[in-house]
Scaffold this active site. Structure first.
Site, mmCIF file in Angstrom:
data_model
loop_
_atom_site.group_PDB
_atom_site.id
_atom_site.type_symbol
_atom_site.label_atom_id
_atom_site.label_comp_id
_atom_site.label_asym_id
_atom_site.label_seq_id
_atom_site.Cartn_x
_atom_site.Cartn_y
_atom_site.Cartn_z
ATOM 1 N N ASP A 85 0.862 -1.174 0.000
ATOM 2 C CA ASP A 85 0.000 0.000 0.000
ATOM 3 C C ASP A 85 0.902 1.228 0.000
ATOM 4 O O ASP A 85 2.094 1.139 0.294
ATOM 5 C CB ASP A 85 -0.943 -0.026 1.218
ATOM 6 C CG ASP A 85 -2.172 0.851 1.006
ATOM 7 O OD1 ASP A 85 -2.205 1.602 0.014
ATOM 8 O OD2 ASP A 85 -3.103 0.785 1.837
ATOM 9 N N ASP A 120 -3.856 7.154 -3.579
ATOM 10 C CA ASP A 120 -5.248 7.601 -3.713
ATOM 11 C C ASP A 120 -5.680 8.362 -2.464
ATOM 12 O O ASP A 120 -5.042 8.263 -1.424
ATOM 13 C CB ASP A 120 -6.157 6.390 -3.907
ATOM 14 C CG ASP A 120 -6.023 5.387 -2.773
ATOM 15 O OD1 ASP A 120 -4.916 4.827 -2.628
ATOM 16 O OD2 ASP A 120 -6.981 5.202 -2.011
ATOM 17 N N ALA A 187 -11.579 3.077 1.245
ATOM 18 C CA ALA A 187 -12.289 3.900 2.230
ATOM 19 C C ALA A 187 -13.573 3.250 2.758
ATOM 20 O O ALA A 187 -14.570 3.920 2.983
ATOM 21 C CB ALA A 187 -12.583 5.277 1.643
ATOM 22 N N CYS A 272 -8.306 -24.972 16.429
ATOM 23 C CA CYS A 272 -6.943 -24.638 16.018
ATOM 24 C C CYS A 272 -5.961 -25.063 17.118
ATOM 25 O O CYS A 272 -6.365 -25.446 18.207
ATOM 26 C CB CYS A 272 -6.816 -23.145 15.721
ATOM 27 S SG CYS A 272 -6.653 -22.110 17.179
ATOM 28 N N CYS A 275 -6.473 -23.117 20.429
ATOM 29 C CA CYS A 275 -7.698 -23.449 21.171
ATOM 30 C C CYS A 275 -7.673 -24.859 21.750
ATOM 31 O O CYS A 275 -8.387 -25.154 22.703
ATOM 32 C CB CYS A 275 -8.920 -23.265 20.284
ATOM 33 S SG CYS A 275 -9.242 -21.528 19.908
#
Ligand code: GUN
Ligand code: ZN
Length: 655
Positions: A85, A120, A187, A272, A275
């Site tokens: 980005d 942007d 956005a 997982c 967990c």
């Protein structure tokens, strides 16, 4: 551009995107890597592509030097595809960045990014229109500038326009005409943070409907798994997650149906490694740094599992069911799901008409699915007879169960004299409304389930469908159950002189299926009165239709629609006016088509824009000579837009 679509469902696509550092399987989740800070090896937990921030690298002298000399892949220690980005997000958070657009695009190219982003302006939701317009001009100008600056770099170009659908569409359309490789939708983080999902739908749909189908779309900042299925169904292909680490730092666990706080946990919620290795209490006792890492691992595992589930759902055709499940997790997601009904016409064009899995009605929202809209539209292809008999649902397929029905019915309008003859028998049911018995094995009219106790929305919808449908008949007879359930006003009792035995006429059936599948009159064009119908000895169902010894078409058992044989393709070609059901290939591809090789999108010079994925299509040359026939992989718009990948799987050439 190296993006290909392999499977489709709703507006969702399973595909591949080629980058200099490897192929990305889409839809894909890209974990956000913080350059310089990251310690968690995200590839160990399923990441095939990551995103990092070029501006953060640029701003830090050490990172910048290392990136410029060794490359961004070394810098963040990730060998696969890296998206960067540009600092726009920092711009939206802090109002300012110390780099120009040109500079940051060049920098991304220099450090060896796979896909870079121009600077942007992320215009927030609900700003004044003047601001949205003003900033959009800058975003577009910078996009153009990025193209001038870049050499080989693949480029993102972000759709902006705040919450103004027309500005989003305009921006998407303009960027789509330029040579970008990926289109993020920007956005939207503020919308997601405040659960404004309905507006998110509006923003995404007004963007994707104006972007080229052949480029992947990235829903920027969408990292919570509860939004993935909905976003994919709207046509988003890429997601980035900072959420996995941000939520972990805040002692929160991501789940596909929401977020759990560690402090509230009595049980670990998934299977997982985290967990299954720790109890909630143990986790709460561990020091902050280690705990954050463990929760981040859980968050990544859950997010990637959801992405795999979504890709699987697309392949088997059950994405809508998954979206409906996920959107029931939050009232505002449900609101968003409901608002998809505003886009039925568009969604119908992208959603394949034939799927491997059955249509499950999971609530009134299912009434707005493209399959229902498509069915009612295709019903208009079927010519009316004089009279109609409406029967209630029975077990499917209906024609096999309705051999004997009671004598007592009601009439609507004039009392009917001998309505038998060419009477149309139609079952009234939820969610598809009206199902002529002849179509009772066509997908999804047989391949669907809904509860027996119809809800109010369904009844209202079917009532509306009936009001319109019944206009086409001069004599209407309804069973008591249908009249009562769907609120039809009846005139009089009608008693059939004898117990009613309903047999579906095979010739009428094959013609109606062909009309429904290909358009009004296709049945007449394919099957004259002399055709020979061959049934399966085992099931008694129609399998093949012949003209003498020549096979015309086969009725596919799984979804009850016709698959052409050579003669069927010739007849369709003769009957359907150009360009209906055609895919037109160029001279180069002609010999390959004749040999029965599959058709690549880049060889297609024209096609019927109304073709859906998974339809039977005719492959012709520019003179409209029939070369071959096959099954479309993409819809008409996609076939025209793509230059990579297969468009049609050819069944047979040599015509
Ligand atoms: N990250 C989250 N939102 C945005 C956006 O609108 N633009 C860019 N470049 N990055 C983002
Ligand atoms: Zn877990």
């Amino acid at each position: 551009m190296d993006f290909e679509i392999k499977y489709k469902d709703a507006r969702g696509r399973v595909g591949t995107l080629k980058t200099p550092h490897g192929i990305i399987k889409t839809p894909a989740l890209m974990p956000v890597i913080h350059p310089g800070k990251q310690t968690l090896p995200v590839s160990d937990y399923g990441a095939e592509v990551v995103i990092t921030n070029a501006y953060l690298i640029y701003k830090n002298e050490d990172l910048r030097e290392k990136a410029l000399t060794e490359g961004v892949h070394k810098l963040i220690d990730f060998p696969g595809p890296i998206v960067t980005d540009s600092g726009s997000f920092q711009l939206s958070e802090y109002g300012d960045v110390q780099v120009s657009n040109r500079e940051i695009v060049k920098f991304q190219e220099k450090i060896g990014t796979d896909i870079g982003t121009s600077l942007d302006i992320p215009t927030p939701p609900s700003v004044k229109r003047e601001r949205a317009e003003r900033e959009l001009v800058i975003t577009l100008k910078r996009a153009q500038e990025a193209l001038e600056v870049r050499e080989e770099l693949m480029l993102n170009s972000v759709v902006q326009g705040s919450t103004y659908p027309d500005l989003r569409s305009e921006c998407a359309q303009k960027l789509g005409k330029m040579d970008f490789q990926v289109h993020p939708i920007g956005a939207v983080v503020p919308l997601m943070e405040s659960y404004r999902y309905q507006e998110l739908v509006e923003v995404v749909m007004s963007s994707v409907t104006h972007l080229p189908d052949s480029r992947p779309r990235h829903l920027m900042g969408a990292g919570h798994p509860m939004i993935f299925a909905l976003a994919v169904a709207m046509g988003c292909d890429l997601f980035d997650s900072a959420a996995y680490i941000l939520y972990a730092e805040d002692d929160r666990l991501l789940m596909p149906h929401g977020t759990l706080k560690l402090e509230n946990l009595y049980e670990m919620p998934c299977s997982c490694e985290v967990c299954t290795s720790y109890t909630p209490e143990e986790l709460r006792q561990i020091d902050k740094e280690k705990r954050t890492e463990l929760l981040a691992i859980h968050n990544l595992r859950v997010s990637f599992a959801e992405m795999r589930l979504i890709r699987q759902a697309i392949v088997e055709g059950s994405l809508w069911e998954l979206v409906e499940q996920r959107c029931r997790a939050h009232p505002f997601l449900l609101e968003a799901l409901r608002s998809l009904k505003n886009y039925s016409v568009d969604l119908e064009k992208y959603d394949p008409p034939y799927k491997k899995s059955a249509f499950f009605y999971t609530g009134p929202e299912s009434l707005n699915r493209p399959e229902v809209y498509r069915h009612l539209e295709r019903m208009k292809r079927i010519p009316f007879s004089k009279s109609v008999l409406l029967l209630p649902r029975s077990s499917k397929p209906y024609s096999e169960r309705l051999y004997e029905v009671p004598q007592k019915f009601y009439s609507i309008g004039d009392v009917v004299e001998n309505p038998l003859g060419d009477m149309q028998v139609t079952v009234v049911d939820v969610p598809f409304g009206i199902i002529p018995l002849e179509l009772d094995q066509v997908y999804p009219l047989a391949q669907n389930e809904s509860p027996d106790d119809y809800d109010e929305d369904s009844i209202k919808m079917v009532n509306g469908v009936l009001q319109e449908y019944l206009q086409g008949f001069s004599q209407i007879i309804v069973s008591e159950g249908v009249a009562e359930t769907f609120g039809l006003t009846v005139n009089d009792e009608y008693i059939f002189p004898e117990p009613l035995k309903i047999m579906v006429n095979d010739h009428k059936r094959i013609k109606m299926i062909a009309d429904y599948q290909f358009g009004t009159g296709a049945g007449e064009g394919l099957f004259n009165e002399e055709v020979k119908i061959v049934k399966s000895r085992k099931t008694g169902k129609i399998r093949h239709v012949y003209d003498g010894d020549e096979l015309i078409a086969t009725l596919r058992a799984s979804d009850g629609v016709f698959v052409m044989a050579k003669e069927g393709a010739r007849r369709l070609h003769r009957y359907l006016p150009y360009p209906k059901n055609r895919v037109v290939v160029n001279e180069d591809a002609e010999p390959f088509a004749r040999e029965g090789k599959s058709i690549f999108a880049k060889f297609v010079i024209n096609c019927d824009i109304d073709i859906h994925a998974k339809e039977e299509v005719l492959i012709v040359n520019e003179q409209d000579q029939l070369l071959a026939f096959g099954k479309s992989i993409l819809n008409g718009r996609e076939i025209l837009d793509f230059n990579t990948g297969q468009a049609v799987k050819t069944r047979k050439g040599g015509l």
